[in-house]
Each structure stands twice: as C-alpha cells, then as structure tokens.
Design a protein around this motif. Structure first.
Motif, PDB file in Angstrom:
ATOM      1  N   ILE A 162       0.859  -1.172   0.000  1.00  0.00           N
ATOM      2  CA  ILE A 162       0.000   0.000   0.000  1.00  0.00           C
ATOM      3  C   ILE A 162       0.902   1.231   0.000  1.00  0.00           C
ATOM      4  O   ILE A 162       1.646   1.469   0.954  1.00  0.00           O
ATOM      5  N   ASP A 163       0.911   1.952  -1.114  1.00  0.00           N
ATOM      6  CA  ASP A 163       1.798   3.105  -1.256  1.00  0.00           C
ATOM      7  C   ASP A 163       1.250   4.326  -0.541  1.00  0.00           C
ATOM      8  O   ASP A 163       2.004   5.131  -0.002  1.00  0.00           O
ATOM      9  N   LYS A 164      -0.068   4.471  -0.582  1.00  0.00           N
ATOM     10  CA  LYS A 164      -0.691   5.607   0.100  1.00  0.00           C
ATOM     11  C   LYS A 164      -2.163   5.293   0.318  1.00  0.00           C
ATOM     12  O   LYS A 164      -2.736   4.431  -0.346  1.00  0.00           O
ATOM     13  N   GLY A 165      -2.774   5.986   1.264  1.00  0.00           N
ATOM     14  CA  GLY A 165      -4.203   5.821   1.494  1.00  0.00           C
ATOM     15  C   GLY A 165      -4.538   4.796   2.557  1.00  0.00           C
ATOM     16  O   GLY A 165      -3.742   4.518   3.462  1.00  0.00           O
ATOM     17  N   PHE A 179       0.204 -13.863   4.356  1.00  0.00           N
ATOM     18  CA  PHE A 179      -0.260 -12.665   3.663  1.00  0.00           C
ATOM     19  C   PHE A 179       0.497 -11.482   4.272  1.00  0.00           C
ATOM     20  O   PHE A 179       0.404 -11.230   5.469  1.00  0.00           O
ATOM     21  N   ILE A 180       1.253 -10.772   3.450  1.00  0.00           N
ATOM     22  CA  ILE A 180       2.110  -9.693   3.949  1.00  0.00           C
ATOM     23  C   ILE A 180       1.743  -8.379   3.267  1.00  0.00           C
ATOM     24  O   ILE A 180       1.682  -8.303   2.040  1.00  0.00           O
ATOM     25  N   VAL A 181       1.478  -7.363   4.070  1.00  0.00           N
ATOM     26  CA  VAL A 181       1.208  -6.019   3.561  1.00  0.00           C
ATOM     27  C   VAL A 181       2.408  -5.136   3.887  1.00  0.00           C
ATOM     28  O   VAL A 181       2.795  -5.008   5.051  1.00  0.00           O
ATOM     29  N   ASN A 182       2.984  -4.547   2.849  1.00  0.00           N
ATOM     30  CA  ASN A 182       4.092  -3.618   3.040  1.00  0.00           C
ATOM     31  C   ASN A 182       3.577  -2.195   2.906  1.00  0.00           C
ATOM     32  O   ASN A 182       2.934  -1.844   1.913  1.00  0.00           O
ATOM     33  N   ALA A 183       3.848  -1.389   3.925  1.00  0.00           N
ATOM     34  CA  ALA A 183       3.538   0.033   3.900  1.00  0.00           C
ATOM     35  C   ALA A 183       4.853   0.770   4.109  1.00  0.00           C
ATOM     36  O   ALA A 183       5.863   0.138   4.444  1.00  0.00           O
ATOM     37  N   PRO A 184       4.891   2.077   3.879  1.00  0.00           N
ATOM     38  CA  PRO A 184       6.146   2.797   4.099  1.00  0.00           C
ATOM     39  C   PRO A 184       6.759   2.531   5.468  1.00  0.00           C
ATOM     40  O   PRO A 184       6.160   2.861   6.489  1.00  0.00           O
ATOM     41  N   GLU A 185       7.913   1.856   5.491  1.00  0.00           N
ATOM     42  CA  GLU A 185       8.695   1.552   6.694  1.00  0.00           C
ATOM     43  C   GLU A 185       8.066   0.484   7.584  1.00  0.00           C
ATOM     44  O   GLU A 185       8.622   0.137   8.619  1.00  0.00           O
ATOM     45  N   SER A 202       2.188  10.964   8.399  1.00  0.00           N
ATOM     46  CA  SER A 202       2.898  10.878   9.678  1.00  0.00           C
ATOM     47  C   SER A 202       3.368   9.465  10.020  1.00  0.00           C
ATOM     48  O   SER A 202       4.286   9.286  10.815  1.00  0.00           O
ATOM     49  N   GLY A 203       2.712   8.475   9.423  1.00  0.00           N
ATOM     50  CA  GLY A 203       3.071   7.097   9.733  1.00  0.00           C
ATOM     51  C   GLY A 203       1.993   6.137   9.286  1.00  0.00           C
ATOM     52  O   GLY A 203       1.153   6.463   8.451  1.00  0.00           O
ATOM     53  N   VAL A 204       2.027   4.931   9.871  1.00  0.00           N
ATOM     54  CA  VAL A 204       1.097   3.872   9.477  1.00  0.00           C
ATOM     55  C   VAL A 204       0.300   3.415  10.690  1.00  0.00           C
ATOM     56  O   VAL A 204       0.856   3.241  11.774  1.00  0.00           O
ATOM     57  N   VAL A 213      -2.557 -10.196  13.959  1.00  0.00           N
ATOM     58  CA  VAL A 213      -1.710  -9.520  12.975  1.00  0.00           C
ATOM     59  C   VAL A 213      -0.397  -9.128  13.634  1.00  0.00           C
ATOM     60  O   VAL A 213      -0.378  -8.672  14.778  1.00  0.00           O
ATOM     61  N   SER A 214       0.682  -9.308  12.894  1.00  0.00           N
ATOM     62  CA  SER A 214       1.987  -8.847  13.351  1.00  0.00           C
ATOM     63  C   SER A 214       2.334  -7.569  12.595  1.00  0.00           C
ATOM     64  O   SER A 214       2.310  -7.537  11.365  1.00  0.00           O
ATOM     65  N   ALA A 215       2.648  -6.496  13.333  1.00  0.00           N
ATOM     66  CA  ALA A 215       3.049  -5.226  12.727  1.00  0.00           C
ATOM     67  C   ALA A 215       4.468  -4.913  13.191  1.00  0.00           C
ATOM     68  O   ALA A 215       4.766  -4.971  14.390  1.00  0.00           O
TER      69      ALA A 215
END
Length: 328
Positions: A162-165, A179-185, A202-204, A213-215
């Motif tokens: 997910i690049d933005k939004g 199932f892995i979701v990559n967001a900025p950082e 500002s962040g995720v 879920v593991s973040a």
C-alpha cells in the motif's frame, strides 16, 4: 484532447523519441518522482514502444478497448518518422494511440491499471472500490488509495504493498503462504484475518477486526502482535509502536461501513472522527467543550445534517465554511 493525460503522455513520448536529450530525461525523471504510479506507466509504454507484449492480467476487458482503437487507427494513413536507436521505423501515430488509450481507460474504469511486467498497481481517485485477489482475499480501498501486488500473487507469495491511502483486508487463510502487507517503513503479516491499514504522511496505523496480525518496523526486531479491537501506530522514522484497545463503537472502519457511531463519546474524539470521515478541518475553539459527550449514530449522512443534529443535541455553536468547521 487537451488535458493532464495528454501532458503526461507527451513527456514519455518525447523521451522515447530522443532518449539522449538531457531536457527530456529531466522532464521524465521529474514526472516519475511526482507519483509512484508514473513509473508503471513509463515501463508499460517503453515495452510497447520497443514492440514487447504487455501482460494480460488485468481483471478488465482492456483488450476490447485496444481493438476498437486499432480499428480506427488502421483506417487512418500512417505517417512514419525517423528510426530510433533500435534501428526500426516507429510510426508517430503511436503517440496518438497511447493518448487515446489512456483517455478510454480513464473514462471507462474506476480503477487505474498501471501494471508493468512483474506487478499490478490499482488506484482509486475520489471514489471507494473493492478488489478480489487471486487467492480469494478481498481488499476494500478508500478514496485516494494506491496498492500493488505481484502478478503471480498467491502462487509463491502473498505480498501486497500500500503506497498511500487506506485499505481494509479480508484475508483468506493459508498457513503455508503468509499474507504480507508492506507500507512505508512498516510490514504487516497475517495468515487469515480482517484488518485495516492506513498509510498517512505521519506514519502507518494498523487496526485488527478479527484474527491476529503482526506489525513491525522493516529491518528491525521491533514488532507487536495485534488482536481484535487493537490498533497500532507506527511513526515514520520512529522506533516505538503505540497500541490502543478500542471499544466496539469505534469509527476506524466508518469509511468502509459509511456509518459513524458515537456512544457517549467526548466531543474532542467526535471532532477527530468527523474530520477523518468527511475530509475537513475541525477546530474546537472552546476547550471547555471537549468533554461534552455525544450519543448518536449517523448512517451515510451529509456533514451539514450531522452538524445540525450535534448543534441541537449538545446546544453548541457550529459554523461550516468551505473546508473548515468551527465548534465553539
């Protein structure tokens, strides 16, 4: 046509016609840097320019649109220009073919298909939409959201970015392929669950509706396991992970359900939820009102109707002008 699509197409065409021109290189680089999706467009156009076949993994019947355009272009005498460095004559009508194709896709689809050879990108503008992934998982996208995933998604991996939004994921369980979701950082990993990811400036933020879920911050051992009702906040360039347990009446998923619920909610929290849901700025100019509590449910109601109910229920003053709401 004379719009932004034309301008974007012209930038790429000028570069492909004269790749050694420094001015064209700089214009292309600036355009790509302006939006991550522009790189996808460039790679596809470059492949077509060189005669390579584009992948056909789009869920839409885009080939039918191409066929219609080709029928029109075939009836028009072609004009040839100078040969590019590959040593072939390239019709200058390519420029108009791509411009027309871009216009057809922009008008006909809510989604924008920008996939290069290895992955697909989907983006929403002002509307929300949903997507069924190859593994059966569902993704619901808020407005102004962009995601991408590999064309071979579900075969060897289930990685999505997910690049933005903001997006809500309803994941089909598969213990052998996480199932892995990559967001900025930030990286979020699950086996089968339903959760929300919001990538802001500002962040995720990650909120779990069901499952676990593991973040984690990418490249570090810093992570947290989230259970239903728990939201994690991970800041850009940060190291700490803040978590919060929300009650059932929270409005984190209001953008998807189109329903705002306030159960004796302090006015300060109400203001935050309304600002996020309606995309406005809300100023609570009288701090003494922060602890006033609202008990109400608003199902897909216009903002002004909501403000009118709040004004009468809480006996407060509210003004709404342009993008600013002031409560006093």
């Amino acid at each position: 046509m004379n719009n932004k699509t034309d301008i974007d197409i012209d930038i790429v065409i000028r570069y492909l016609e004269d790749p050694d021109n420094e001015q064209h290189k700089q214009a292309l680089n600036d355009w790509i840097q302006a939006d991550t999706g522009n790189l996808d467009i460039f790679l596809d156009m470059k492949a077509m320019w060189q005669g390579d076949a584009l992948p056909t993994a789009s869920p839409y019947d885009i080939q039918a649109q191409w066929d219609q355009l080709n029928a029109v272009l075939d009836a028009t005498p072609a004009t040839t220009g100078t040969a590019p460095q590959q040593g072939r004559i390239v019709p200058l009508t390519r420029k108009y073919w791509w411009a027309a194709a871009a216009a057809v896709v922009a008008i006909a689809l809510t989604w924008t298909w920008l996939g290069p050879g290895s992955y697909q990108t989907f983006a929403t503008a002002t509307q929300q939409d949903s997507l069924l992934l190859p593994d059966g998982s569902k993704v619901y996208l808020n407005a102004h959201t962009s995601i991408r995933y590999a064309r071979r998604f579900g075969q060897t991996n289930r990685n999505i970015r997910i690049d933005k939004g903001e997006a809500f994921f309803d994941v089909t369980r598969n213990e052998t392929v996480p199932f892995i979701v990559n967001a900025p950082e930030v990286e979020v990993q699950v086996l089968g669950t339903a959760f929300n990811v919001k990538a802001a400036s500002s962040g995720v933020k990650v909120f779990v509706q069901s499952g676990k879920v593991s973040a984690a911050y990418k490249g570090t051992e810093k992570k947290v396991i989230l259970t239903p009702g728990v939201e994690a906040s991970l800041q850009h360039n940060g190291t700490n992970i803040d978590t919060q347990l929300h009650k059932k009446s929270n409005n984190i998923l209001a953008w998807k359900t189109r329903c705002l619920t306030f159960d004796d909610t302090p006015l300060a929290e109400v203001a935050t939820s309304l600002a996020d849901f309606y995309g406005v700025e809300i100023s609570l100019s009288n701090p003494a009102l922060s602890d006033k509590k609202l008990l109400a449910t608003f199902r897909n109601m216009p903002l002004d109707e909501v403000l009118d109910i709040m004004r009468k229920t809480l006996q407060i003053n509210i003004t709404h002008k342009n993008n600013l709401v002031e409560i006093y």
